[in-house]
Design an enzyme around this catalytic site. Structure first.
Site, PDB file in Angstrom:
ATOM      1  N   HIS A 263       6.586  -3.220   0.041  1.00 47.15           N
ATOM      2  CA  HIS A 263       5.991  -3.063   1.241  1.00 47.15           C
ATOM      3  C   HIS A 263       5.789  -1.401   1.461  1.00 47.15           C
ATOM      4  CE1 HIS A 263       5.516  -3.344   6.021  1.00 47.15           C
ATOM      5  NE2 HIS A 263       5.972  -2.159   5.628  1.00 47.15           N
ATOM      6  N   GLU A 264       7.082  -0.962   1.144  1.00 47.80           N
ATOM      7  CA  GLU A 264       7.171   0.532   1.145  1.00 47.80           C
ATOM      8  C   GLU A 264       6.352   1.306   0.082  1.00 47.80           C
ATOM      9  OE1 GLU A 264       8.343   1.827   3.825  1.00 47.80           O
ATOM     10  OE2 GLU A 264       9.408   0.210   4.541  1.00 47.80           O
ATOM     11  N   HIS A 267       2.921   1.745   1.604  1.00 43.10           N
ATOM     12  CA  HIS A 267       2.588   2.899   2.210  1.00 43.10           C
ATOM     13  C   HIS A 267       2.559   4.140   1.465  1.00 43.10           C
ATOM     14  CE1 HIS A 267       3.408   1.555   6.240  1.00 43.10           C
ATOM     15  NE2 HIS A 267       4.552   1.050   6.096  1.00 43.10           N
ATOM     16  N   GLU A 293       0.029   0.703   7.969  1.00 44.03           N
ATOM     17  CA  GLU A 293       0.528  -0.666   7.864  1.00 44.03           C
ATOM     18  C   GLU A 293      -0.348  -1.583   7.167  1.00 44.03           C
ATOM     19  OE1 GLU A 293       4.206  -2.566   8.318  1.00 44.03           O
ATOM     20  OE2 GLU A 293       3.846  -0.496   8.497  1.00 44.03           O
TER      21      GLU A 293
END
Length: 495
Positions: A263-264, A267, A293
């Site tokens: 997830h990160e 980003h 996001e």
């Protein structure tokens, strides 16, 4: 053009101090000893005040005014750059210095205390600090609303998702509420017929970190300009040339940290993929938190929880934990583990089907907090009622796994939460468009994901803030936000 050159030089200089603030914030969350908090809070408050003062210098208004009569001489990118500088100047100049410093101090105090108060389930102690943060957020919201001519909560929402309004969020979330609860139950019932065999720990932190870094490399993360660390709350920070991402480890469940890292990394890839020629300028930054996001959820949900990606990383996981003969690591079972749907208390650990429920309850609460329709003391009861309504769970008395679990409200980041689910909707829409142009599963199976990243770079990363979110979506997918794609995606994958 002299006024444009002066503006660009000014904002690039300001970006250097914002860079320092970002790294100080990362250090505060990962490395700093507890005893350093007050001195760090004071230093960061002074830095925040200095950046604010630099963002509100009187000459900025003069330079922007000079450019008003010369816009036709600018390129489209220069026009967008001026618009973003003007937007940033307006957002900064409307707040008095005293409020900026008070917000920084109150936020630092609340966040630092929260780290221990959450562990102690100390709602009373947390609420005392949060009331000060909320009072300042309301003051900020009303000042911004008066300047923009909108509702107070809309003024804060616009900071994170330019152009979005509570009315539009209500419309989108209302559509979700119409089908999501029964879909959650239908998925849970279906999966109960063939529950996955859960991998059993221990999985050491060193093993998990090594696996996470391997997957980050697979996803194109540039370790020469970033790193992975540990924090209480996973986040991505820093700047495009020095991206800091964090996760937290559970030695009994490696999938939580692994999915958090992925997830990160989404980003981080967005940050690392922003246009280098616009670095240091507002126009060169990510378009919005919703778009940000969308990239993290594209990586974590659209890619990482697909059958093709589960197949790709299953062997890596077997090797990392020496589980070559463990039936829990068979590819079919591994994919069922990654797509298991189960209502739970913790937002950051939620599956993609139940996750919007966590966001909708937070949005309802913070909207009413800022508008003055409820007070901090009412949060636990309101939270508990919503959790029971959406997910069939009670958080009565369980503050640490309920209304104290998130970091966002501690520093006054009201208006942020809706962007998570808006990002999920954007991500589903982007993947639907990508699949029309690329053989996504074939690309993943090949192990070379470059075509996927090239598509994202062209349609999202390189656009930065040169145009609106609506335009980015329309250019990439042929339409502005359409929540129907998310419903089709969820029900297609899970039912």
């Amino acid at each position: 053009m002299e006024p444009l050159n002066k503006l660009e030089a000014h904002f690039k200089r300001l970006s250097h101090f914002q860079h320092l603030a970002a790294i100080c914030g990362w250090d505060q969350a990962t490395m700093m000893p507890d005893g350093g908090n007050q001195a760090r809070a004071d230093a960061m408050a002074e830095l925040a005040l200095y950046c604010h003062q630099q963002s509100t210098q009187p000459e900025l208004s003069d330079w922007l005014a000079e450019l008003d009569d010369k816009l036709e001489q600018l390129t489209p990118t220069q026009k967008a750059s001026v618009a973003e500088m003007k937007r940033e100047w307006q957002q900064a100049s409307v707040l008095p210095d005293t409020l900026v410093k008070a917000k920084s101090l109150a936020g630092a105090k609340c966040e630092h205390a929260w780290r221990q108060q959450r562990q102690d389930n100390d709602w009373a102690g947390f609420a005392k600090n949060l009331k000060e943060v909320v009072a300042l957020a309301r003051e900020e919201a009303h000042i911004r609303a008066d300047q923009k001519g909108c509702a107070p909560y809309d003024a804060l929402l616009d900071l994170y998702e330019p152009g979005m309004t509570a009315d539009r969020v209500d419309e989108v979330f209302g559509a979700l509420k119409a089908w999501l609860p029964e879909t959650i139950q239908a998925v849970v019932d279906k999966q109960a017929q063939q529950p996955p065999l859960m991998p059993k720990g221990p999985f050491t932190q060193a093993q998990q970190k090594a696996l996470g870094e391997q997957v980050m490399q697979q996803l194109g993360f540039n370790f020469a300009q970033g790193r992975l660390d540990v924090s209480t709350h996973p986040f991505c920070g820093g700047v495009p040339t020095d991206v800091r991402i964090t996760t937290r480890y559970d030695e009994q469940d490696f999938t939580s940290a692994l999915m958090g890292v992925i997830h990160e990394t989404g980003h981080a890839r967005y940050e690392q993929g922003l246009p280098k020629d616009l670095a240091g300028l507002p126009v060169g930054q990510a378009r919005s938190m919703g778009v940000h996001e969308s990239q993290s959820l594209f990586f974590e949900m659209q890619l990482a929880r697909s059958e093709a990606f589960a197949t790709l990383i299953c062997q890596r996981a077997k090797s990392a934990f020496n589980r070559q003969n463990d039936p829990a690591f068979h590819v079919e079972n591994f994919h069922r583990v990654l797509t298991q749907v189960a209502p739970g208390y913790i937002r950051v650990d939620a599956d993609e089907v139940t996750y919007p429920a966590h966001i909708m309850l937070r949005y309802d609460i913070e909207r009413d907090l800022i508008s003055g329709n409820m007070e901090v003391d009412h949060i636990p009861e309101r939270w508990d009622n919503a959790m029971q309504q959406y997910l069939g769970l009670s958080t009565a008395g369980n503050y640490k796994n309920g209304c104290m679990q998130d970091i966002h409200w501690t520093d006054g980041s009201f208006g942020y939460f809706p962007t998570y689910t808006l990002g999920a909707l954007y991500a589903a829409q982007l993947m639907q468009a990508m699949r029309q142009q690329l053989d996504v599963d074939g690309i993943i199976a090949s192990g070379n994901l470059s075509p996927i990243f090239d598509w994202l770079s062209q349609h999202i990363w390189q656009r930065a803030s040169t145009t609106s979110t609506d335009n980015i979506l329309k250019d990439a997918t042929g339409e502005t936000l359409n929540p129907a794609h998310f419903r089709e995606y969820i029900q297609g994958r899970y039912l």
